[in-house]
Design a protein around this motif. Sequence first.
Motif, PDB file in Angstrom:
ATOM      1  N   LEU A  57       0.826  -1.202   0.000  1.00  0.00           N
ATOM      2  CA  LEU A  57       0.000   0.000   0.000  1.00  0.00           C
ATOM      3  C   LEU A  57       0.865   1.257   0.000  1.00  0.00           C
ATOM      4  O   LEU A  57       0.566   2.235  -0.711  1.00  0.00           O
ATOM      5  N   GLY A  58       1.941   1.237   0.789  1.00  0.00           N
ATOM      6  CA  GLY A  58       2.819   2.390   0.833  1.00  0.00           C
ATOM      7  C   GLY A  58       3.427   2.712  -0.513  1.00  0.00           C
ATOM      8  O   GLY A  58       3.454   3.871  -0.945  1.00  0.00           O
ATOM      9  N   CYS A  59       3.896   1.704  -1.218  1.00  0.00           N
ATOM     10  CA  CYS A  59       4.495   1.937  -2.531  1.00  0.00           C
ATOM     11  C   CYS A  59       3.443   2.393  -3.543  1.00  0.00           C
ATOM     12  O   CYS A  59       3.722   3.231  -4.412  1.00  0.00           O
ATOM     13  N   GLU A  60       2.230   1.851  -3.432  1.00  0.00           N
ATOM     14  CA  GLU A  60       1.154   2.290  -4.323  1.00  0.00           C
ATOM     15  C   GLU A  60       0.869   3.777  -4.126  1.00  0.00           C
ATOM     16  O   GLU A  60       0.757   4.533  -5.110  1.00  0.00           O
ATOM     17  N   ASN A  61       0.763   4.200  -2.886  1.00  0.00           N
ATOM     18  CA  ASN A  61       0.460   5.603  -2.622  1.00  0.00           C
ATOM     19  C   ASN A  61       1.634   6.525  -2.940  1.00  0.00           C
ATOM     20  O   ASN A  61       1.437   7.653  -3.414  1.00  0.00           O
ATOM     21  N   LEU A  62       2.844   6.059  -2.689  1.00  0.00           N
ATOM     22  CA  LEU A  62       4.010   6.849  -3.098  1.00  0.00           C
ATOM     23  C   LEU A  62       4.050   7.013  -4.610  1.00  0.00           C
ATOM     24  O   LEU A  62       4.417   8.074  -5.128  1.00  0.00           O
ATOM     25  N   GLY A  63       3.675   5.964  -5.317  1.00  0.00           N
ATOM     26  CA  GLY A  63       3.614   6.063  -6.774  1.00  0.00           C
ATOM     27  C   GLY A  63       2.602   7.097  -7.232  1.00  0.00           C
ATOM     28  O   GLY A  63       2.867   7.871  -8.171  1.00  0.00           O
ATOM     29  N   LEU A  64       1.429   7.109  -6.601  1.00  0.00           N
ATOM     30  CA  LEU A  64       0.420   8.111  -6.945  1.00  0.00           C
ATOM     31  C   LEU A  64       0.945   9.524  -6.684  1.00  0.00           C
ATOM     32  O   LEU A  64       0.750  10.436  -7.500  1.00  0.00           O
ATOM     33  N   ALA A  65       1.614   9.697  -5.536  1.00  0.00           N
ATOM     34  CA  ALA A  65       2.164  11.004  -5.208  1.00  0.00           C
ATOM     35  C   ALA A  65       3.255  11.411  -6.196  1.00  0.00           C
ATOM     36  O   ALA A  65       3.320  12.575  -6.621  1.00  0.00           O
TER      37      ALA A  65
END
Length: 274
Positions: free
Chosen positions: A127-135
Amino acid sequence: MKYLANCSMLFSEVPLLQRAAAAKAAEFDAVEFWWPWPDQPVPADADVDAFVGSVEDAGVQLVGLNFFAGDLAGPDCGVLSIPGRSSEFRDSIDVALGIGARLGVSVFNALYGNRVDDATPAEQDELGCENLGLAADAAARIDATVLVEAVSGPKPYPLRTADDAVAVVDALRGAGRPNVAFLLDLFHLANNGDDVAAAIEKHADVTGHVQIADCPGRGEPGSGDLDLGGLLAALTARGYDGWVGLEYKPTTDTEASLAWLPRAQRAAPVRSTT
């Protein structure tokens, strides 16, 4: 070195909307802030306008801004990898990047997130990497960089060493997000017992921003026993020419705590055009 004032920790003698002006009065040309609304991932438009106006009126450059990260001292620190809270991080992305577009922000810090009991570390990391990717994708639209930081303190924050944080940076870069970089905070690494000199030697090339405070205590340079001068010199020797954020807790008042840094060195250096 070019220094900027972290106005979430410095100039706390005045209200937040007066701190950019206080930094300018102390002859800083650049500042950074944590998320200005710690209880709100999406503040009112009027509050955003007031914050932007305070920076513009002060005549300083806002270099760095944190995304929403929950209670930095609480169990929800760094909501982006907490399943029940990560939507709040996502909600803050557009707000942060909107401010960035108006003020020319170049780096955005995304605190990774504490471990929680209702998700596995693997689930949180995904989840962290997914959200960092979005950011990172959003930041790329304004040519900005998303930062990943190792943090200290009595919290279940999983990125404790430079290697921990850079592993996340490498994963995001490997997934096609070159605008993700390491936030090298010398205090946090030292406070966690990491080898700061080795971290600089190993990771200067992926460092996108630097923050300093002395250790122990997180006070101004000279209040502890960390060789900040030597470490910054090592960074320069390794090619780092970015900003150094003064993210420390003054042991007295802010102006007195800045005695180590002559006023002439607080202004952004003028680059030669020849």
